[in-house]
Write an enzyme that holds these catalytic residues in place. Structure first.
Site, PDB file in Angstrom:
ATOM      1  N   HIS A   1      -7.454  34.095  -2.754  1.00 37.06           N
ATOM      2  CA  HIS A   1      -6.216  33.348  -2.559  1.00 37.06           C
ATOM      3  C   HIS A   1      -5.220  33.701  -3.654  1.00 37.06           C
ATOM      4  O   HIS A   1      -4.062  33.988  -3.394  1.00 37.06           O
ATOM      5  CB  HIS A   1      -6.522  31.850  -2.565  1.00 37.06           C
ATOM      6  CG  HIS A   1      -5.346  30.970  -2.355  1.00 37.06           C
ATOM      7  ND1 HIS A   1      -4.414  30.725  -3.353  1.00 37.06           N
ATOM      8  CD2 HIS A   1      -4.926  30.258  -1.278  1.00 37.06           C
ATOM      9  CE1 HIS A   1      -3.485  29.916  -2.889  1.00 37.06           C
ATOM     10  NE2 HIS A   1      -3.772  29.610  -1.637  1.00 37.06           N
ATOM     11  N   GLY A   2      -5.658  33.618  -4.900  1.00 38.12           N
ATOM     12  CA  GLY A   2      -4.825  34.024  -6.027  1.00 38.12           C
ATOM     13  C   GLY A   2      -4.024  32.924  -6.687  1.00 38.12           C
ATOM     14  O   GLY A   2      -3.472  33.126  -7.771  1.00 38.12           O
ATOM     15  N   ASP A   3      -3.962  31.735  -6.053  1.00 38.29           N
ATOM     16  CA  ASP A   3      -3.176  30.643  -6.644  1.00 38.29           C
ATOM     17  C   ASP A   3      -3.745  29.292  -6.208  1.00 38.29           C
ATOM     18  O   ASP A   3      -3.006  28.388  -5.822  1.00 38.29           O
ATOM     19  CB  ASP A   3      -1.705  30.763  -6.221  1.00 38.29           C
ATOM     20  CG  ASP A   3      -0.776  29.882  -7.056  1.00 38.29           C
ATOM     21  OD1 ASP A   3      -1.132  29.568  -8.212  1.00 38.29           O
ATOM     22  OD2 ASP A   3       0.300  29.509  -6.552  1.00 38.29           O
ATOM     23  N   LEU A   4      -5.054  29.146  -6.294  1.00 39.98           N
ATOM     24  CA  LEU A   4      -5.716  27.917  -5.860  1.00 39.98           C
ATOM     25  C   LEU A   4      -5.579  26.838  -6.923  1.00 39.98           C
ATOM     26  O   LEU A   4      -6.099  26.971  -8.025  1.00 39.98           O
ATOM     27  CB  LEU A   4      -7.210  28.174  -5.592  1.00 39.98           C
ATOM     28  CG  LEU A   4      -7.604  28.610  -4.188  1.00 39.98           C
ATOM     29  CD1 LEU A   4      -9.121  28.751  -4.096  1.00 39.98           C
ATOM     30  CD2 LEU A   4      -7.110  27.627  -3.141  1.00 39.98           C
TER      31      LEU A   4
ATOM     32  N   ASN B   1      -2.012  23.162  -3.769  1.00 46.41           N
ATOM     33  CA  ASN B   1      -2.152  24.126  -2.684  1.00 46.41           C
ATOM     34  C   ASN B   1      -3.375  23.824  -1.819  1.00 46.41           C
ATOM     35  O   ASN B   1      -3.809  24.677  -1.039  1.00 46.41           O
ATOM     36  CB  ASN B   1      -2.240  25.553  -3.230  1.00 46.41           C
ATOM     37  CG  ASN B   1      -0.860  26.150  -3.450  1.00 46.41           C
ATOM     38  OD1 ASN B   1       0.141  25.619  -2.995  1.00 46.41           O
ATOM     39  ND2 ASN B   1      -0.804  27.264  -4.161  1.00 46.41           N
TER      40      ASN B   1
END
Length: 285
Positions: free
Chosen positions: A174-177, A181
């Site tokens: 995901h990269g931005d959990l 979010n």
């Protein structure tokens, strides 16, 4: 503004009742109704959003096919038609039920996301490697010694290099959990707004140490860091040092981004989180 967005939408989407619910530098989020009467979201990307979220982010959603994350229903130019995930965030749950309860929900969501890789589905293209993601940190670590500064960035870059040279179970990330979010709706807890990276899945747990952003009492709390790391280690069957290492590395990466923006107060806050994680890491034999 809503009229201008509506003019860019394909008529076959047949959406109605647009309602602006959020606006950022990367997108405008408009809640709409589908012809079926179901709620949906249109994400109208700005030029920055198109650079950051088109490609890897949309392919990540397509890869998961709704397992643990929202579904991408359609796309037209800079407009994404997305499943409505709900209005309740994991941050709301934390505020009402506490940090431990929120962490347990995150664990369940994270494990669901891992199931897609276990189903042996081929990974999507256009994903950003973790080493590329850490470019700002490596740059900062390269320039500080030239100025005679032995900073946290130098130490973090060595740690990141070691972690990236020993990645396991590499897969789409995901990269931005983080808490805002992860949303709750009709299909339960789902993640939104992926960046679309590829690498060791342990990195996707790193942001939880760094969040919520306005809760330094949690972010810099060593007992919370130790407890969360232990929970993740047991749930994900990964070494606790790796989990803490990625947590520290992500905090330093965030600090390097703030440095680039000359937001030195936020950089210092980020480095404070990294220092707290480092103290916990030092206690582990």
């Amino acid at each position: 503004m809503l009229d201008a967005i509506a003019e860019t939408l394909p008529p076959e989407w047949k959406v109605s009742f647009p309602e602006l619910i959020a606006e950022t530098v990367t997108s405008r989020i408009v809640k709409v109704r589908l012809e079926s009467g179901e709620a949906a979201v249109i994400k109208h990307l700005t030029p920055l959003g198109m650079r950051e979220e088109l490609g890897g982010g949309t392919h990540y959603l397509e890869w998961h096919r709704g397992n643990g994350c929202i579904r991408l229903l359609a796309q037209s130019d800079n407009n994404l038609l997305l499943e409505f995930a709900g209005a309740r965030t994991l941050l709301d749950h934390l505020n009402e039920h506490g940090d431990d309860a929120a962490t347990q929900i995150f664990v369940g969501v994270f494990l669901r996301l891992l199931e897609t890789k276990q189903a042996s589905l081929p990974g999507p293209p256009d994903l950003i490697p973790l080493r590329t993601m850490f470019a700002s940190l490596f740059k900062k670590a390269g320039t500080d010694p030239k100025r005679g500064v032995q900073s946290q960035f130098v130490e973090a870059a060595k740690l990141v290099d070691a972690l990236l040279n020993d990645q396991h179970d590499v897969q789409p990330l995901h990269g931005d959990l983080h808490h805002e979010n992860v949303l709750y709706g009709e299909r339960g807890w789902l993640v939104i707004d992926p960046k679309g990276l590829i690498g060791d899945p342990t990195y996707d747990a790193a942001n939880m140490f760094y969040n919520p952003l306005n809760r330094d009492d949690l972010r810099a709390c060593e007992s919370r860091i130790a407890s969360m790391a232990q929970t993740f280690s047991q749930a994900f069957n990964r070494d606790i040092k790796t989990i803490l290492g990625f947590g520290m590395a992500h905090a330093c990466l965030s600090a390097s981004w703030h440095d680039e923006d000359e937001n030195y107060d936020e950089s210092a806050r980020s480095l404070g989180v990294a220092a707290a994680i480092r103290k916990v890491l030092d206690t582990i034999g």
